[in-house]
Design an enzyme around this catalytic site. Structure first.
Site, PDB file in Angstrom:
ATOM      1  N   GLN A 139      44.708  33.949  47.483  1.00 37.96           N
ATOM      2  CA  GLN A 139      43.842  34.791  46.662  1.00 37.96           C
ATOM      3  C   GLN A 139      42.587  34.039  46.223  1.00 37.96           C
ATOM      4  OE1 GLN A 139      47.701  36.468  44.363  1.00 37.96           O
ATOM      5  NE2 GLN A 139      45.798  37.234  43.527  1.00 37.96           N
ATOM      6  N   ARG A 158      49.665  41.241  38.141  1.00 36.48           N
ATOM      7  CA  ARG A 158      48.904  42.459  37.897  1.00 36.48           C
ATOM      8  C   ARG A 158      48.554  42.612  36.412  1.00 36.48           C
ATOM      9  NH1 ARG A 158      49.258  47.414  42.061  1.00 36.48           N
ATOM     10  NH2 ARG A 158      47.366  48.440  41.424  1.00 36.48           N
ATOM     11  N   CYS A 159      48.102  41.525  35.818  1.00 37.30           N
ATOM     12  CA  CYS A 159      47.529  41.580  34.474  1.00 37.30           C
ATOM     13  C   CYS A 159      46.677  40.341  34.297  1.00 37.30           C
ATOM     14  CB  CYS A 159      48.585  41.653  33.395  1.00 37.30           C
ATOM     15  SG  CYS A 159      49.258  40.076  32.857  1.00 37.30           S
ATOM     16  N   GLU A 211      44.513  46.137  36.951  1.00 38.14           N
ATOM     17  CA  GLU A 211      45.633  45.646  36.163  1.00 38.14           C
ATOM     18  C   GLU A 211      46.080  46.642  35.094  1.00 38.14           C
ATOM     19  OE1 GLU A 211      46.004  41.925  36.507  1.00 38.14           O
ATOM     20  OE2 GLU A 211      44.698  42.110  38.206  1.00 38.14           O
TER      21      GLU A 211
END
Length: 783
Positions: free
Chosen positions: A220, A367-368, A737
């Site tokens: 990523q 995902r935050c 997110e």
């Protein structure tokens, strides 16, 4: 319906994703699709124990397997000064264990062979003699004075890693002492895993002739990985070429550097051949970056009318064997101090303690944005507890306490400056759209009939766009981001960015931003990412930072090109530059709109017909250092029915109203919201990685760690309000997110609401049917 792909002014249009045809047709190119000449394969030997001394390692039998080329142990790496690597959190982590192992599935040896099968077979024959040690999997037990010290390599002989706090302790205490109402709630956010469809893997290809390492990796953050490799290995950074091809999901799991990466590189350096390592599903779940595992206590001080006054939070964070959490350097607990959420608290005090246990390391921001999901879940659960204590409707309680739109920019008591928002507007839209008051009437009628129905509310403030260099860095590297745009003579564009998508639709989103800024079709813009030899330096894609940071860089880079293009346009129109204006699609002479030239015409002139003395070409590079984070928000409402006989929870309706500022592509935003809600649903009802008292991981595969299918997922209802960010170049905030941040609390609040007549105030996730059934049985509702 999608518009014509060739339409100009592409911003805000539901353009079909450019990248989808190759994915739908199975033509994506992932790391495991790459086969290089003379490539070798690597398999890793892992510990069956959670805590044990390593008495000996014997590799003789494994070397007898045909095709085995090399077996690496920790002692081999010690000779290369690579037995330990720095983590992103400032800790160090063993690459291959030497004296002892600290968690089940820890890497102990690496076997490299001519085939994947030979490597796996030989790994089974590596003989490791262990002596079991006492295991600690409970972080509270780990903090007790008589607990065994797990990390005897540290100077600090304790399992306590760090203490971090935010807010004003003294002023918060003063308010609590005088407050007429105080509620408290213990909440655990269980250990979960991002579990992307494609596990982690890499191919290390060291060329002894050129001294250059080419590294294909599921990354990523390719540039950051290259810098870390250079720091760790001693290889010159300009001789490390990182290529991140298509990536099958990341969710934070592909940000850290894992031991398998290091072993593959060492093997390629020693053998002079490419070495591929692709982890199995079990390896991915059981040994790479987990998420959450926060044990939290929140207290709210309020007056009798329900106005919140102060918030006090104490948290224990279980980081496993090494503190490998991916967090900005200044924030060891990430952005958890956003825990005051959307509410106007006078004061707040937050403290977090990190703890070592015999579990896999590597907490990631699944995902935050760095622990915001934990924070949002905690405050939304506790607000419901306060509403019940005051016998007040939870919707009314929230409306009384929202930060008002005229208070922005809002300074939170824990130090954040919220950029913009209209929480009341978003929440009222959600209440109206779902028919909140009618649902409450229906609930009362059902309760009178003995039926179980619950309504759960969650409102949240996200904090995304990790990038302001005055506050954010990873291992000292500032978290700006970048774009490089080149306009060809025919008006076609290639743009390269420092981020790296894992399915978010960057090739379309950034093409729309650049197309909008240059007056071109998004079809005319090709976006490339993930190659460190071509893309400008960037910190990657995670924490919903791509649009707030790289999106800002793309817009400002395009505007830089437009500045030069304006000079060329004036030359073509034979007027002064001050007499030229940009109408969004072309340059025109002020007062004479029929006299104009398009960007394509300017592009050709940039290579053929320039003003005297001007440098040819039409291109620019921009490194965007945002002045602040962005703060999207939302209001979610869940409606559930519970089967009294089985405890099964059915999500009858779920409405998500998001506000992520200006929207670039509503179709992509819709997809991001659906995906995040589905993951939030899974966390609320399905997912957990438990450990037994011996440190055995009890959910290391998709048979035990459940992943929702389309049949499991509820139907999602969505809507949107728009409050642009005042400091972002295009007013966008980011959204990927938010659904995962906001949805778990809505689900749990709904289930607790359904069970409230039985005195239930809280249920820890995941809410399996047996948990609900047991509550019903204890209350005599079922047998």
């Amino acid at each position: 319906m999608a518009i014509n792909q060739c339409e100009l002014r592409p911003m805000g249009k539901p353009i079909h994703r450019k990248e989808d045809p190759r994915f739908i047709r199975g033509q994506g190119r992932y790391v495991d699709d790459i086969v290089l000449p003379n490539m070798l394969y690597m398999s890793i030997v892992r510990s069956p124990y959670a805590h044990a001394k390593i008495k000996s390692i014997h590799t003789e039998a494994a070397y007898q397997v045909p095709g085995v080329k090399l077996i690496l142990t920790g002692e081999d790496l010690e000779k290369l000064n690579l037995a330990w690597i720095p983590t992103m959190a400032g800790d160090v982590q063993m690459v291959l264990a030497t004296k002892k192992v600290l968690y089940q599935y820890q890497e102990v040896a690496a076997v490299i062979a001519e085939t994947r099968g030979a490597a796996a077979d030989a790994a089974q024959l590596v003989e490791v003699e262990y002596e079991a040690l006492p295991v600690v999997v409970d972080p509270f037990r780990a903090l007790q004075p008589d607990a065994p010290v797990l990390r005897d390599d540290r100077e600090k002989q304790s399992n306590h890693i760090w203490h971090w706090e935010a807010g004003d302790r003294e002023k918060t205490e003063e308010i609590f002492q005088a407050a007429p109402v105080v509620v408290s709630q213990n909440v655990r956010f269980q250990r979960v895993h991002p579990s992307p469809l494609e596990p982690c893997g890499c191919i290390a290809d060291y060329n002894k002739a050129t001294g250059k390492l080419t590294w294909y990796v599921t990354s990523q953050a390719p540039h950051a990985h290259r810098t870390v490799l250079a720091m760790v290995s001693g290889l010159p950074e300009h001789k490390i070429h990182v290529i991140s091809p298509d990536v099958g999901g990341g969710f934070g799991n592909k940000v850290p550097v894992y031991p398998g990466y290091v072993c593959a590189i060492v093997a390629s350096l020693q053998l002079g051949q490419p070495v591929k390592w692709i982890e199995t599903r079990t390896e991915n779940i059981a040994s790479t970056g987990f998420a959450r595992d926060y044990h939290m206590t929140a207290e709210i001080a309020a007056d009798e009318s329900g106005k919140v006054l102060a918030l006090r939070v104490k948290t224990v964070a279980d980081h496993g064997a090494f503190d490998a959490a991916a967090d900005p350097t200044k924030f060891p607990a990430g952005l958890f101090s956003i825990v005051t959420g959307s509410y106007d608290f006078q004061q707040a005090f937050v403290e977090v303690d990190g703890v070592y246990t015999n579990k896999a390391p590597g907490g990631v921001a699944y995902r935050c944005s760095f622990r915001v999901t934990e924070a949002a879940y905690l405050i939304e659960r506790t607000m419901d507890v306060l509403a019940r204590r005051l016998n007040m409707d939870p919707a009314e309680l929230r409306l009384r306490n929202f930060i008002k739109k005229e208070q922005f920019p809002y300074q939170s008591p824990t130090g954040w400056t919220y950029d913009s928002g209209d929480y009341e507007k978003t929440f009222k839209l959600a209440l109206e759209k779902i028919g909140y008051h009618e649902l409450r009437k229906e609930q009362a009628e059902k309760r009178a009939r003995g039926e179980l129905m619950g309504i759960g509310i969650s409102t949240f403030t996200e904090v995304v766009g990790a990038g302001p260099s005055h506050s954010f860095d990873i291992m000292g590297i500032k978290m700006f981001d970048s774009a490089e745009i080149r306009v060809h003579p025919t008006g076609k564009v290639i743009a390269r960015l420092g981020v790296r998508h894992q399915g978010q639709g960057h090739e379309t989103t950034f093409a729309q931003i650049i197309g909008e800024e240059l007056g071109l079709s998004a079809d005319d813009v090709l976006v490339e990412e993930g190659d460190t030899d071509t893309a400008p330096y960037g910190l990657g894609t995670y924490a919903s930072r791509s649009t707030p940071t790289a999106g800002g860089a793309a817009a400002l880079c395009a505007r830089r090109i437009r500045e030069k293009a304006k000079k060329i346009a004036a030359h073509l129109l034979e007027v002064g530059e001050a007499d030229v204006s940009w109408n969004g699609e072309a340059f025109e002479v002020k007062g004479l709109p029929s006299r104009k030239v398009t960007m394509s015409e300017v592009a050709l002139a940039a290579y053929t017909n320039l003003p005297e003395g001007m440098e040819p070409g039409l291109e620019a590079t921009y490194y965007y250092d945002p002045p602040n984070l962005t703060f999207p928000h939302g209001a979610y409402i869940a409606v559930v029915d519970i089967d009294k006989g089985t405890g099964a929870v059915k999500v009858r309706r779920f409405l998500a109203v998001d506000d992520c500022g200006n929207v670039i592509n509503p179709m992509i935003v819709e997809g991001q919201v659906h995906g995040g809600l589905t993951e939030g649903f899974a966390i609320a009802f399905m997912q957990d990685i438990p450990y037994d008292e011996d440190g055995n991981c009890l959910a290391p595969n998709w048979m035990d760690y459940l992943v929702p299918t389309s049949l499991d997922s509820p139907h999602w209802e969505t809507d949107r309000t728009v409050t642009p960010s005042p400091h972002h170049p295009i007013g966008a905030k980011g959204v990927g997110e938010s659904p995962n941040v906001g949805s778990p609390a809505a689900f749990v609040n709904a289930v607790v609401d359904a069970l409230a007549p039985y005195g239930v105030e809280h249920i820890d996730m995941p809410i399996f049917p047996w948990k609900v059934w047991e509550i019903l049985r204890q209350n005599g509702v079922t047998e």
